[in-house]
Design a protein around this motif. Structure first.
Motif, mmCIF file in Angstrom:
data_model
loop_
_atom_site.group_PDB
_atom_site.id
_atom_site.type_symbol
_atom_site.label_atom_id
_atom_site.label_comp_id
_atom_site.label_asym_id
_atom_site.label_seq_id
_atom_site.Cartn_x
_atom_site.Cartn_y
_atom_site.Cartn_z
ATOM 1 N N UNK B 141 5.934 0.507 1.143
ATOM 2 C CA UNK B 141 4.515 0.760 1.444
ATOM 3 C C UNK B 141 3.704 0.036 0.388
ATOM 4 N N UNK B 142 2.412 -0.191 0.641
ATOM 5 C CA UNK B 142 1.590 -0.858 -0.373
ATOM 6 C C UNK B 142 1.541 -0.054 -1.676
ATOM 7 N N UNK B 143 1.768 1.256 -1.597
ATOM 8 C CA UNK B 143 1.663 2.107 -2.790
ATOM 9 C C UNK B 143 2.975 2.220 -3.558
ATOM 10 N N UNK B 144 4.054 1.672 -3.020
ATOM 11 C CA UNK B 144 5.348 1.762 -3.701
ATOM 12 C C UNK B 144 6.443 2.107 -2.708
ATOM 13 N N UNK B 145 7.670 2.146 -3.216
ATOM 14 C CA UNK B 145 8.831 2.350 -2.345
ATOM 15 C C UNK B 145 9.417 3.746 -2.483
ATOM 16 N N UNK B 146 10.181 4.126 -1.461
ATOM 17 C CA UNK B 146 10.947 5.372 -1.523
ATOM 18 C C UNK B 146 12.324 5.093 -0.915
#
Lengths: 154, 154
Positions: B141-146
Motif C-alpha cells: 500500500x502507499x502507506x507501507x507493507x504488511x
C-alpha cells in the motif's frame, strides 16, 4: 492463574539449559508484567490451549547468551543470530513448554501446545494480549540474560 | 496443508483493514517461505491447534502502515509503536485468525486459537518452526507493507 504456575516453567528452563548446554542461570523473582518490560534479541513464542486455560509463553535471550548456548551445544560460535540459532531457540521453547506441560497436566491444568515462532531482531519487546495476569521472570548469567513470560487468559 | 489454506486469511485481512480502518492493501502472490523472508516493525503472532492441524500465524506491519491504521481508527497518529498500537495489532491478529477459522471450520479444518503475542522492534524477522510448508504473502500500500505468514505442521 496463580503465581505457582510459573514454577514448572522455571524448573524446565533450568533443566534444559543445564543438560543441553551446561549453562547455569540464576532465577530472579517472578513479577507481574505491568511494571516489567523484558527485551531480548531472539525469542521463542508458543501458544497454549486447554479446556480450562488458554495463553502464550515466551522466552527471550540476549544475543550473547544465545550465541554462548550454541557454542556449548555445537562447539562453534555463530557470528550472528542466524537461522540455526532460531531453530535452537525454537527447540528450547518446545522443551521448556513441554516440561512444564507434563507437570501442569498432573495438577489438572491440561493444555496442548501450538508450534513455536521465533523472532529475531535487536532489543525487541513482546506484549502478550491476555485478560489474565502476565508473569515474567528474569534469569541472569555472566553470558547474558534470559526472560520467561507466562500469560493465561484467566 | 495446501495453498488454498491461505485464501481465508487473505480475505479476512482485506475485510478487517477495509471495515476497521478504511485501508486498502494490494495482495501479492502467495509464496512458499523458503525463498522469502518477511520483515516488519510490529507483528502479531498466534498459535492454532486442532484435531488435525497445528501451527502458527503471523502478521507483520511496517511502522508507517501501523501508525496510519491507528490514525484512521482513532483520529490521532501516535508518535511511536506504543502499547496502544500493539493492542491494535493484537486485535487485528485475533480478527483475521477468527475470520479464517470460521471459513476453515466449514471446510473440515477445525482449530482453536491461542492468545496473540505482539512483537515490537525495528525490522525483526519471524521463523515459524513447523514441519509443514510455510506460506507467506505480502500486501502493499502507499502507506507501507504488511506480511501474512501461515504455517502448519503438515
Amino acid at each position: 492463574m496463580n503465581v505457582e504456575f510459573i514454577n514448572p516453567f522455571i524448573k524446565a528452563l533450568l533443566n534444559v539449559l543445564t543438560t543441553m548446554a551446561q549453562t547455569t542461570v540464576t532465577a530472579g523473582k517472578p513479577k507481574l508484567k505491568n511494571d516489567a518490560i523484558s527485551k531480548g534479541d531472539v525469542s521463542g513464542i508458543i501458544g497454549m490451549i486447554g479446556p480450562k486455560i488458554k495463553g502464550s509463553f515466551s522466552i527471550s535471550f540476549d544475543e550473547s547468551l544465545a550465541l554462548t548456548i550454541m557454542q556449548r551445544m555445537l562447539g562453534e560460535r555463530p557470528d550472528t543470530l542466524n537461522e540455526e540459532v532460531a531453530d535452537m531457540v525454537g527447540e528450547i521453547t518446545n522443551m521448556v513448554t513441554g516440561g512444564a506441560k507434563m507437570e501442569l497436566d498432573e495438577q489438572g491444568y491440561e493444555f496442548d501446545m501450538a508450534t513455536p515462532a521465533i523472532v529475531t531482531g535487536p532489543n525487541h519487546t513482546i506484549v502478550h494480549q491476555v485478560s489474565g495476569p502476565k508473569l515474567v521472570i528474569t534469569f541472569t548469567s555472566p553470558e547474558g540474560n534470559v526472560h520467561l513470560e507466562i500469560c493465561f487468559d484467566k
